[in-house]
Design a protein around this motif. Structure first.
Motif, short mmCIF file in Angstrom:
data_model
loop_
_atom_site.label_atom_id
_atom_site.label_comp_id
_atom_site.label_asym_id
_atom_site.label_seq_id
_atom_site.Cartn_x
_atom_site.Cartn_y
_atom_site.Cartn_z
N ILE A 73 3.52 5.54 -2.74
CA ILE A 73 4.00 3.91 -3.59
C ILE A 73 5.83 4.76 -3.48
CG2 ILE A 73 4.86 3.28 -5.71
CD1 ILE A 73 2.50 1.85 -4.74
N SER A 74 5.72 6.07 -3.54
CA SER A 74 7.20 6.92 -3.51
C SER A 74 7.98 6.16 -1.99
CB SER A 74 7.41 8.38 -3.71
OG SER A 74 7.12 8.49 -5.09
N PHE A 75 7.44 7.02 -1.16
CA PHE A 75 7.47 6.28 0.53
C PHE A 75 8.23 4.55 0.55
CE2 PHE A 75 6.34 4.67 4.54
CZ PHE A 75 6.91 5.72 5.07
N GLY A 134 0.55 2.18 -11.67
CA GLY A 134 0.74 3.05 -10.65
C GLY A 134 1.36 2.26 -9.12
N GLY A 135 1.38 0.78 -9.54
CA GLY A 135 1.53 -0.07 -7.95
C GLY A 135 2.70 -0.82 -7.83
N LEU A 136 3.46 -0.87 -7.20
CA LEU A 136 5.16 -1.26 -7.12
C LEU A 136 4.62 -3.29 -6.65
CD1 LEU A 136 7.67 -0.20 -6.43
CD2 LEU A 136 7.79 -0.37 -3.97
N ALA A 157 -1.86 -6.51 -1.19
CA ALA A 157 -1.76 -5.88 -0.10
C ALA A 157 -2.45 -4.09 -0.82
CB ALA A 157 -1.28 -5.40 1.10
N HIS A 158 -3.20 -3.25 -0.66
CA HIS A 158 -3.23 -2.33 -1.28
C HIS A 158 -3.50 -1.14 -0.68
CE1 HIS A 158 -7.67 -1.48 0.19
NE2 HIS A 158 -7.55 -2.29 0.55
N ILE A 169 1.74 -4.70 -4.34
CA ILE A 169 1.47 -3.62 -3.24
C ILE A 169 0.33 -2.03 -4.49
CG2 ILE A 169 1.68 -1.20 -2.17
CD1 ILE A 169 3.09 -3.71 -1.01
N SER A 170 -1.01 -2.44 -4.29
CA SER A 170 -1.10 -2.87 -5.63
C SER A 170 -2.49 -1.28 -4.95
CB SER A 170 -3.11 -3.34 -5.41
OG SER A 170 -4.03 -4.09 -4.38
N ASN A 171 -2.94 -0.60 -5.76
CA ASN A 171 -3.72 0.80 -5.75
C ASN A 171 -4.40 1.37 -6.21
OD1 ASN A 171 -2.06 0.67 -8.52
ND2 ASN A 171 -1.57 3.13 -8.46
N ASN A 172 -5.27 0.03 -6.70
CA ASN A 172 -6.50 0.30 -7.33
C ASN A 172 -8.08 -0.17 -6.59
OD1 ASN A 172 -6.51 3.16 -9.31
ND2 ASN A 172 -5.04 1.74 -10.23
#
Length: 347
Positions: free
Chosen positions: A27-29, A47-49, A66-67, A214-217
């Motif tokens: 996510i930082s990238f 923690g998603g963006l 999109a994840h 930009i999901s993360n789970n």
């Protein structure tokens, strides 16, 4: 040979470890990647963006997602012989990662390498090595450290709960393929980022305010079921098209999902996407995925009042050693480009 830009971005994304639950680095990238773009971006509490581009109509919104999280594992147990037992993150089969190189990240941020193997691997020692079940009891990690006891492993800083990520082994071929782990769904993340970039470069004014999550789970079922602005009317997940016996999807077209394990996607939105593809000479396939769920279906289960859809590039060997072709990436990009500039579906 200059590579197609989206393919190079996919290569970068799959090379950053991001199993569900440990996605901060990637996510930082992405935050750094878009920092000079004229877009609003913020993290949610999970923690998603969320990236937002304002449109002409700010009362009706779209959301595309999109994840970036992937399959992976956690250290479940440190064995007495210095090897590690694993607990899965996401839905895969143990045989899909047998023999794979991996990284173990400690809570202090140190990384160690290893190999995922059957305990009974050596055919010179174990007569039935090929017949034994690939499961949580028999699969273990052989660390690339001189350890032979639980105490020696713990001295390295490795503990139960540490994240384990799989080597993507990414490769781009001269024939236009990209093969790698985690194309599900980093190929789609790259596509969305390239879409945002194109909107900015071409100074396109979107008809509706549009959010890109930009999901993360997603791999554990709830990546995109929250942070949906109440103005959102349409919710489109961009995720892989699954390929196999009885499927229509392939590695060369954009897949449009009619139904998955959660049930049918919105019929009107599906027809709208098909018409956009036909009108713009975009190669597509309509498909049904029997053992599949998306962030869009998670949003519906969570009670979101939206029209939901699902499209994406066709990915072979999903949740194993995946592959797709740049043709499928291009057709997915083309359909999304037309979609975000189209009118909302009525009814």
């Amino acid at each position: 040979m200059k590579r197609y830009e989206t393919m190079e971005l996919i290569r970068k994304l799959v090379s950053i470890p991001s199993p569900s639950g440990n996605t901060g680095e990637i996510i930082s990238f992405i935050e750094q990647y878009i920092k000079d773009w004229n877009v609003e971006a913020k993290r949610n509490h999970k923690g998603g963006l969320i990236i937002t581009i304002k449109g002409d109509d700010e009362k009706k919104h779209r959301l595309l997602t999109a994840h970036v999280d992937t399959l992976g594992a956690m250290v479940k147990e440190i064995k007495g012989n210095g090897r590690l037992k694993l607990s899965m993150i996401g839905g895969f089969r143990w045989n899909a990662v047998e023999g794979e190189y991996c990284e173990i990240e400690t809570s202090l941020g140190k990384t160690y390498t290893g190999t995922i193997l059957m305990h009974q691997t050596s055919v010179h020692v174990y007569k039935d090595a090929g017949k034994l079940e690939r499961n949580e009891e028999n699969i273990e990690v052989r660390l690339d450290e001189r350890v032979s006891s639980k105490e020696e492993v713990r001295e390295l800083g490795i503990e139960v709960g540490d994240f384990v990520s799989f080597d993507p082994r990414v490769q781009l071929t001269e024939s236009g393929y990209i093969k790698s782990r985690h194309l599900d769904d980093k190929a789609s993340v790259a596509i969305l980022l390239q879409l945002i970039k194109r909107i900015q470069e071409e100074n396109i004014v979107l008809p509706y305010t549009t959010h890109f999550l930009i999901s993360n789970n997603e791999e554990i079922g709830y990546g995109g079921n929250s942070n949906i602005p109440e103005e959102t009317v349409e919710y489109l997940a961009v995720d892989m098209g699954a390929i196999g016996d009885g499927q229509s999807s392939d590695e060369y077209t954009v897949s449009i999902c009619a139904k998955d394990s959660s049930g049918p996607y919105h019929y009107g939105l599906r027809k709208h996407l098909i018409q956009l593809a036909k009108d713009n000479n975009i190669d597509y396939k309509v498909d049904i995925y029997p053992y599949y769920g998306s962030d869009a279906s998670a949003a519906i289960r969570a009670g979101a009042d939206v029209k939901h859809g699902l499209i994406g590039p066709g990915i072979d060997a999903s949740h194993a050693f995946e592959r797709t072709h740049e043709s499928s990436i291009r057709h997915t990009e083309a359909l999304l480009y037309q979609y975000v500039q189209s009118t909302l579906v009525e009814g």
